[in-house]
Design a protein around this motif. Structure first.
Motif, short mmCIF file in Angstrom:
data_model
loop_
_atom_site.label_atom_id
_atom_site.label_comp_id
_atom_site.label_asym_id
_atom_site.label_seq_id
_atom_site.Cartn_x
_atom_site.Cartn_y
_atom_site.Cartn_z
N ARG A 89 0.10 -1.22 -0.08
CA ARG A 89 0.13 -0.14 0.07
C ARG A 89 0.84 1.00 0.43
NH1 ARG A 89 0.52 -2.56 4.40
NH2 ARG A 89 1.01 -1.89 6.60
N GLN A 101 -3.32 4.24 0.50
CA GLN A 101 -4.74 3.29 0.25
C GLN A 101 -4.11 1.87 -0.49
OE1 GLN A 101 -6.60 5.53 -3.06
NE2 GLN A 101 -6.91 7.03 -1.72
N LEU A 103 -2.78 -0.72 -2.71
CA LEU A 103 -2.13 -1.23 -4.43
C LEU A 103 -3.21 -2.50 -5.22
CD1 LEU A 103 1.85 0.01 -4.04
CD2 LEU A 103 -0.30 1.00 -4.89
N ARG A 126 -1.76 9.26 -9.35
CA ARG A 126 -1.59 8.68 -7.75
C ARG A 126 -1.51 6.48 -8.17
NH1 ARG A 126 -3.08 8.44 -2.53
NH2 ARG A 126 -2.69 6.60 -1.44
N LEU A 128 -2.34 3.09 -8.27
CA LEU A 128 -3.20 2.81 -7.70
C LEU A 128 -2.61 0.77 -7.89
CD1 LEU A 128 -6.14 4.40 -9.78
CD2 LEU A 128 -4.94 4.57 -7.20
N TYR A 141 5.00 0.86 -11.16
CA TYR A 141 3.91 1.18 -10.55
C TYR A 141 2.45 2.07 -11.35
CZ TYR A 141 6.50 1.51 -6.21
OH TYR A 141 7.30 0.83 -5.65
#
Length: 226
Positions: A89, A101, A103, A126, A128, A141
């Motif tokens: 996360r 949050q 991942l 961001r 995700l 990412y």
């Protein structure tokens, strides 16, 4: 017990004559064998299961704006084996944990064909989702980071050797004798001492069962089908 104490306990359990080892470096003959057997036993025990709890570690690192991926080395890990992918996360570093949050993992091929294709290569925002690059084991990412983010999670360590006399196995104190008894088995085989091998294997088996109960994940059964 530390490395030196484990080697000394092995001599005691073996009933060998003499004293020592007095160190773990620069020994000769039987004392060197005691040292080597302890280290070999520790490496073997670490390698018995891929999911030992005592080899699971937390990780936290910061990735700069524009980061596309983070290798284990860039995450500050020198003993990396694999990611516990379900734990990953992140949060925007400037905002702190209130921004945390999860991942979500994507299959590498789907991720590659989405976030490393055409204009999506430069898409920022961001992060995700992530995928693990098969060769480097880097976390990739999607999209690229639009700010500095702190990534947290857990990873599994590779087996490590005992080196210094004060090095201590990553086990609770009551579990240390499992190393001694595995090493005692090596001693018994070397000396062709069948009774020593039998005793060592019996004690080792009992301690291994205990270690597996304490350090392996609990297996849960699903709800019965209607």
């Amino acid at each position: 017990m530390n490395f030196l104490q484990l080697a000394q306990r092995l001599r005691q359990e073996a009933g060998a004559s003499g004293v020592g080892p007095t160190a773990v470096i620069g020994q000769t003959g039987e004392s060197q064998r005691f040292v080597d057997w302890i280290n070999t036993a520790w490496l073997e025990i670490q390698g018995l299961h891929d999911v030992w709890g005592f080899m699971r570690e937390p990780v936290q690192f910061t990735a700069a704006s524009g980061t596309a991926q983070s290798t284990p080395a860039e995450a500050g890990l020198s003993d990396f084996r694999y990611w516990h992918r379900e734990t990953l996360r992140c949060w925007r570093t400037a905002l702190g944990v209130s921004d945390e949050q999860w991942l979500v993992e994507w299959d590498y091929h789907v991720f590659r064909d989405t976030y490393r294709f055409n204009q999506n290569r430069t898409l920022t925002g961001r992060p995700l989702v992530f995928a693990v690059e098969p060769n480097s084991k880097a976390l990739m990412y999607g999209p690229l980071m639009d700010d500095a983010y702190t990534v947290v999670g857990e990873y599994q360590r590779v087996p490590t050797s005992l080196v210094e006399p004060t090095d201590t196995p990553d086990l609770q104190e009551h579990q240390h004798m499992i190393i001694v008894y595995k090493a005692l088995e090596y001693y018994g085989l070397y000396e062709s001492a069948g009774e020593v091998v039998t005793r060592a294997q019996k004690q080792y088996s009992a301690l291994l069962s205990q270690l597996e109960r304490e350090q392996l994940p609990v297996v849960y059964l699903g709800n019965p089908m209607a």
